[in-house]
Design a protein around this motif. Structure first.
Motif, mmCIF file in Angstrom:
data_model
loop_
_atom_site.group_PDB
_atom_site.id
_atom_site.type_symbol
_atom_site.label_atom_id
_atom_site.label_comp_id
_atom_site.label_asym_id
_atom_site.label_seq_id
_atom_site.Cartn_x
_atom_site.Cartn_y
_atom_site.Cartn_z
ATOM 1 N N SER A 1 26.877 47.722 50.082
ATOM 2 C CA SER A 1 28.159 48.177 49.576
ATOM 3 C C SER A 1 28.174 48.011 48.057
ATOM 4 O O SER A 1 27.481 47.164 47.497
ATOM 5 C CB SER A 1 29.304 47.400 50.221
ATOM 6 O OG SER A 1 29.220 46.036 49.876
ATOM 7 N N VAL A 2 29.037 48.773 47.364
ATOM 8 C CA VAL A 2 29.081 48.778 45.895
ATOM 9 C C VAL A 2 30.520 48.505 45.451
ATOM 10 O O VAL A 2 31.459 49.098 45.977
ATOM 11 C CB VAL A 2 28.612 50.145 45.346
ATOM 12 C CG1 VAL A 2 28.662 50.138 43.822
ATOM 13 C CG2 VAL A 2 27.211 50.467 45.830
ATOM 14 N N THR A 3 30.651 47.570 44.475
ATOM 15 C CA THR A 3 31.948 47.339 43.833
ATOM 16 C C THR A 3 31.765 47.519 42.329
ATOM 17 O O THR A 3 30.665 47.363 41.791
ATOM 18 C CB THR A 3 32.488 45.931 44.121
ATOM 19 O OG1 THR A 3 31.509 44.966 43.698
ATOM 20 C CG2 THR A 3 32.757 45.748 45.610
ATOM 21 N N VAL A 4 32.862 47.814 41.651
ATOM 22 C CA VAL A 4 32.825 48.062 40.201
ATOM 23 C C VAL A 4 33.941 47.250 39.548
ATOM 24 O O VAL A 4 35.034 47.132 40.105
ATOM 25 C CB VAL A 4 33.013 49.569 39.899
ATOM 26 C CG1 VAL A 4 32.991 49.810 38.391
ATOM 27 C CG2 VAL A 4 31.919 50.397 40.572
ATOM 28 N N ARG A 5 33.629 46.685 38.341
ATOM 29 C CA ARG A 5 34.663 46.019 37.545
ATOM 30 C C ARG A 5 34.470 46.388 36.077
ATOM 31 O O ARG A 5 33.365 46.697 35.639
ATOM 32 C CB ARG A 5 34.631 44.505 37.728
ATOM 33 C CG ARG A 5 33.397 43.826 37.195
ATOM 34 C CD ARG A 5 33.389 42.357 37.539
ATOM 35 N NE ARG A 5 32.190 41.697 36.978
ATOM 36 C CZ ARG A 5 31.870 40.424 37.205
ATOM 37 N NH1 ARG A 5 32.659 39.700 38.017
ATOM 38 N NH2 ARG A 5 30.801 39.907 36.644
ATOM 39 N N ALA A 6 35.534 46.333 35.355
ATOM 40 C CA ALA A 6 35.524 46.694 33.927
ATOM 41 C C ALA A 6 35.561 45.437 33.060
ATOM 42 O O ALA A 6 36.178 44.423 33.423
ATOM 43 C CB ALA A 6 36.707 47.597 33.611
ATOM 44 N N ASN A 7 34.923 45.508 31.953
ATOM 45 C CA ASN A 7 34.921 44.395 30.984
ATOM 46 C C ASN A 7 35.672 44.798 29.724
ATOM 47 O O ASN A 7 35.646 45.965 29.316
ATOM 48 C CB ASN A 7 33.488 44.009 30.621
ATOM 49 C CG ASN A 7 32.707 43.508 31.839
ATOM 50 O OD1 ASN A 7 33.254 42.792 32.658
ATOM 51 N ND2 ASN A 7 31.440 43.910 31.939
ATOM 52 N N SER A 8 36.368 43.835 29.107
ATOM 53 C CA SER A 8 37.067 44.068 27.828
ATOM 54 C C SER A 8 36.869 42.861 26.932
ATOM 55 O O SER A 8 36.205 41.878 27.315
ATOM 56 C CB SER A 8 38.561 44.311 28.089
ATOM 57 O OG SER A 8 39.184 43.114 28.524
ATOM 58 N N ALA A 9 37.503 42.915 25.748
ATOM 59 C CA ALA A 9 37.386 41.776 24.817
ATOM 60 C C ALA A 9 37.998 40.520 25.423
ATOM 61 O O ALA A 9 37.614 39.387 25.071
ATOM 62 C CB ALA A 9 38.060 42.120 23.486
ATOM 63 N N ALA A 10 38.905 40.737 26.355
ATOM 64 C CA ALA A 10 39.564 39.582 26.966
ATOM 65 C C ALA A 10 38.711 38.960 28.062
ATOM 66 O O ALA A 10 38.951 37.821 28.480
ATOM 67 C CB ALA A 10 40.913 40.001 27.544
ATOM 68 N N THR A 17 37.676 47.714 45.115
ATOM 69 C CA THR A 17 37.365 47.627 46.551
ATOM 70 C C THR A 17 35.937 48.127 46.782
ATOM 71 O O THR A 17 35.492 49.102 46.153
ATOM 72 C CB THR A 17 38.341 48.489 47.355
ATOM 73 O OG1 THR A 17 39.675 48.023 47.085
ATOM 74 C CG2 THR A 17 38.049 48.406 48.845
ATOM 75 N N ALA A 18 35.235 47.489 47.674
ATOM 76 C CA ALA A 18 33.842 47.865 47.932
ATOM 77 C C ALA A 18 33.772 49.239 48.589
ATOM 78 O O ALA A 18 34.635 49.617 49.386
ATOM 79 C CB ALA A 18 33.179 46.836 48.832
#
Length: 361
Positions: A1-10, A17-18
């Motif tokens: 299964s694949v999940t995605v998350r975003a990164n920021s300066a914070a 959801t997977a």
């Protein structure tokens, strides 16, 4: 299964959801093929087991790379392709290609080199040369597509049993079946065999072997009918349906149809007061006329007296004169009720005195 998350300066964001994702399978590896026994429109393919953990949900095949048809999965390493042309070579331009399908989609195509389907159903002619122990069956090879192979053998099955192979490369061949049971109906199926294997069988043909002779025939006179004899006998063995019995009065030179399909039968059209010493009978079934019995004898009864006349009437009787039939007469019977009952006339010559009758009747 694949999940995605975003990164920021914070920092690192919340994961999604997977979702499931499946990579495509590798092209199937076809290690061998086999002509499909009994069906020239199929091939059996042996393939390598799929790598990876995803389930293979199906296979599709094509001979042109554009039109794909579902194959039948037998097990993890065997599939059957259907809808091919019988007795046909599949090679350059028509090689059989195979793709595997999983949840992600279709693989690239794997292919097999030259392959051949098994023969088409042959053309079967009429049954010939029928005897009590066998018959012949002419068969003709049905040519296939370009590059088809020639027959290596012809095979036949009786009554749904195992096939018997007869080696022959002839495209027109006469199968000779022998050692069979007499007076028996067989269902015969024929197929051709080539280097690709045993092909499609033709529709079943019915063939019936001839009957042996009936045994222990005994002819008896038929009371009251000078043109017939009744013949009792033991019927030939075998389960074929009786078409009729035939009889001959001249040792087998000429034959006529008897009445009845089981013992006793009646033979008719005979001459009165005649001894026949060359009687024969035989059974006829779907295969034809069987073996006749040896000669046996029988004698018909006397013909009817003729030219009857009544004279010397009294109140209780009269005299009946007649012309006697040809032959030795041992006595006469008389009936006054149309043949329902008979009385011994107590004489061996004309006229007969009839008495004990009702007056004015």
């Amino acid at each position: 299964s694949v999940t995605v998350r975003a990164n920021s300066a914070a920092g690192t964001g919340t994961a999604s959801t997977a979702v499931a994702g499946t990579t495509l399978p590798a092209a199937p590896t076809i290690s061998a093929y086999a002509g499909y026994t009994g069906d020239g429109t199929k091939l059996t393919l042996t393939i390598g087991a799929a790598s990876g953990t995803a389930s293979i949900t199906g296979y599709k095949w094509s001979t042109n790379g554009s039109t794909w048809t579902a194959a039948t999965i037998v097990d993890s390493t065997t599939v059957v392709v259907s809808g091919l042309a019988a007795n046909t070579k599949y090679s350059t331009g028509t090689k059989i290609q195979l793709i595997a399908t999983n949840a992600g989609g279709d693989s690239s195509a794997g292919n097999i080199g030259t392959s051949y389907t098994t023969p088409a159903a042959p053309t079967v002619g009429a049954v010939t040369s029928i005897t009590a122990s066998g018959f012949s069956l002419p068969v003709t090879w049905v040519a296939g597509g370009a590059g088809y192979t020639a027959p290596t053998a012809w095979e036949y099955s009786l009554d749904g049993g195992a096939y018997t192979s007869v080696a022959s490369v002839a495209t027109s061949y006469t199968l000779v079946l022998s050692g069979l049971s007499s007076n028996t109906t067989y269902s015969v199926r024929v197929r051709a065999k080539s280097t690709a294997g045993s092909g499609t069988a033709a529709s079943a043909v019915s063939a019936t072997t001839l009957a042996p002779a009936p045994t222990s025939p005994v002819a008896s006179a038929v009371p009251g009918d000078s043109t017939k004899l009744s013949v009792a006998f033991t019927a030939p063995s075998g389960g074929a349906t009786v078409t009729r019995y035939e009889f001959s009065t001249n040792g087998g030179t000429a034959w006529s149809t008897a009445t009845g399909t089981s013992s006793p039968i009646t033979i008719s059209g005979l001459a009165a007061n005649t001894s026949y010493s060359q009687l024969q009978i035989r059974l006829v079934n779907a295969g034809g006329s069987g073996t006749a019995t040896a000669n046996f004898s029988g004698t018909t009864v006397l013909a009817a007296p003729s030219s009857l006349s009544v004279s010397n009437s009294t109140s209780t009787g009269f005299s009946v004169a007649f012309t006697a039939p040809t032959g030795t007469v041992t006595g006469y019977d008389i009936s006054t009720d149309g043949g329902t009952s008979w009385t011994d006339a107590a004489t061996t010559s004309s006229p007969i005195a009839v008495s004990g009758l009702t007056g004015n009747t």
